[in-house]
Design a protein around this motif. Structure first.
Motif, short mmCIF file in Angstrom:
data_model
loop_
_atom_site.label_atom_id
_atom_site.label_comp_id
_atom_site.label_asym_id
_atom_site.label_seq_id
_atom_site.Cartn_x
_atom_site.Cartn_y
_atom_site.Cartn_z
N HIS A 130 0.79 -1.21 0.00
CA HIS A 130 0.00 0.00 0.00
C HIS A 130 0.83 1.27 0.00
O HIS A 130 0.30 2.34 -0.17
N ALA A 131 2.14 1.17 0.21
CA ALA A 131 2.98 2.36 0.25
C ALA A 131 3.25 2.92 -1.14
O ALA A 131 3.44 4.11 -1.30
N VAL A 132 3.25 2.09 -2.16
CA VAL A 132 3.64 2.51 -3.50
C VAL A 132 2.72 3.56 -4.13
O VAL A 132 3.20 4.57 -4.62
N PRO A 133 1.38 3.40 -4.11
CA PRO A 133 0.54 4.38 -4.80
C PRO A 133 0.69 5.80 -4.28
O PRO A 133 0.56 6.76 -5.01
N ARG A 134 0.99 5.96 -3.02
CA ARG A 134 1.09 7.28 -2.45
C ARG A 134 2.53 7.79 -2.44
O ARG A 134 2.78 8.96 -2.19
N ALA A 135 3.48 6.95 -2.71
CA ALA A 135 4.89 7.32 -2.60
C ALA A 135 5.29 8.37 -3.63
O ALA A 135 6.04 9.30 -3.30
N LEU B 239 4.21 11.88 -2.65
CA LEU B 239 4.89 12.19 -1.40
C LEU B 239 6.34 12.59 -1.66
O LEU B 239 6.80 13.62 -1.17
N TYR B 240 7.06 11.80 -2.45
CA TYR B 240 8.46 12.11 -2.75
C TYR B 240 8.59 13.33 -3.66
O TYR B 240 9.54 14.11 -3.52
N ALA B 241 7.65 13.51 -4.57
CA ALA B 241 7.68 14.71 -5.41
C ALA B 241 7.50 15.97 -4.55
O ALA B 241 8.23 16.96 -4.72
N LEU B 242 6.56 15.92 -3.63
CA LEU B 242 6.33 17.06 -2.74
C LEU B 242 7.55 17.31 -1.85
O LEU B 242 7.95 18.46 -1.67
N HIS C 144 -1.25 15.61 6.17
CA HIS C 144 -2.50 16.35 6.36
C HIS C 144 -2.24 17.81 6.76
O HIS C 144 -2.94 18.71 6.31
N GLU C 145 -1.23 18.04 7.57
CA GLU C 145 -0.88 19.43 7.90
C GLU C 145 -0.38 20.16 6.66
O GLU C 145 -0.65 21.35 6.49
N LEU D 134 -0.39 17.92 -4.69
CA LEU D 134 0.48 16.79 -4.31
C LEU D 134 0.20 16.35 -2.88
O LEU D 134 0.16 15.14 -2.59
N ALA D 135 0.00 17.30 -1.97
CA ALA D 135 -0.29 16.95 -0.59
C ALA D 135 -1.63 16.21 -0.48
O ALA D 135 -1.75 15.21 0.24
N VAL D 136 -2.64 16.69 -1.20
CA VAL D 136 -3.94 16.03 -1.20
C VAL D 136 -3.81 14.61 -1.76
O VAL D 136 -4.32 13.65 -1.18
N THR D 137 -3.11 14.47 -2.87
CA THR D 137 -2.93 13.16 -3.50
C THR D 137 -2.16 12.22 -2.57
O THR D 137 -2.52 11.05 -2.43
N ALA D 138 -1.11 12.72 -1.93
CA ALA D 138 -0.33 11.89 -1.00
C ALA D 138 -1.18 11.46 0.19
O ALA D 138 -0.96 10.39 0.75
N GLY D 139 -2.15 12.28 0.57
CA GLY D 139 -2.99 11.98 1.72
C GLY D 139 -4.18 11.09 1.43
O GLY D 139 -4.86 10.66 2.36
N LEU D 140 -4.43 10.79 0.16
CA LEU D 140 -5.55 9.92 -0.17
C LEU D 140 -5.28 8.51 0.33
O LEU D 140 -4.13 8.07 0.40
N PRO D 141 -6.33 7.79 0.67
CA PRO D 141 -6.13 6.39 1.07
C PRO D 141 -5.48 5.64 -0.08
O PRO D 141 -5.77 5.91 -1.26
N PRO D 142 -4.58 4.72 0.23
CA PRO D 142 -3.93 3.96 -0.85
C PRO D 142 -4.93 3.10 -1.60
O PRO D 142 -5.96 2.71 -1.06
N ARG D 143 -4.59 2.84 -2.84
CA ARG D 143 -5.43 1.95 -3.65
C ARG D 143 -4.97 0.52 -3.45
O ARG D 143 -3.81 0.26 -3.26
#
Length: 137
Positions: A5-10, A13-16, A80-81, A120-129
């Motif tokens: 589950h870490a991959v979809p949001r990574a 997160l790393y871009a941000l 989220h912050e 990017l922050a919103v996308t990183a904070g979405l639940p993983p797929r």
């Protein structure tokens, strides 16, 4: 299971994190460069602008490093912050432009940069797929 589950949001997160560290370091170490790029017609540069870029530069570097060094619940809180922080930056840049307190080019550029960070922050904070089924978990 956590690795799956870490991959979809990574990626966001790393871009941000990279954007935060790069922009923050530039603001901290070379504020005059950013001021010239954002407001090329202004000369001489305001000491207050240099101070503000350095102030936000260190904040932004630390926020970026948080994304690279924190895990679990702490990382989720950081993400989220970050949404609130970047949304506030976006609104501020847009309001300064709309009020005429920033030149149009500068207002558009700073608003777009902050809006990209917000997205990017919103996308990183979405639940993983769930990678296998393509749905949110």
């Amino acid at each position: 299971m956590a690795v799956k589950h870490a991959v979809p949001r990574a990626a966001p997160l790393y871009a941000l994190a990279a954007i935060r560290v790069f922009n923050g370091a530039t603001g901290l170490l070379a504020p005059e460069l950013l001021i010239r790029r954002l407001d090329p017609g202004r000369a001489p540069q305001s000491p207050a602008a240099v101070y503000a870029f350095r102030l936000f530069g260190i904040r932004t570097v630390l926020l970026g490093l948080d994304l690279l060094t924190h895990y679990g619940e702490r990382l989720r809180e950081d993400v989220h912050e970050g949404i609130l922080i970047h949304a506030s930056d976006t609104a501020t840049a847009a309001m300064l432009g709309l009020s005429g307190r920033l030149p149009p080019r500068t207002a558009i550029l700073t608003t777009l940069i902050s809006a990209t960070n917000t997205a990017l922050a919103v996308t990183a904070g979405l639940p993983p797929r769930d990678c296998a089924k393509g749905r949110r978990t």
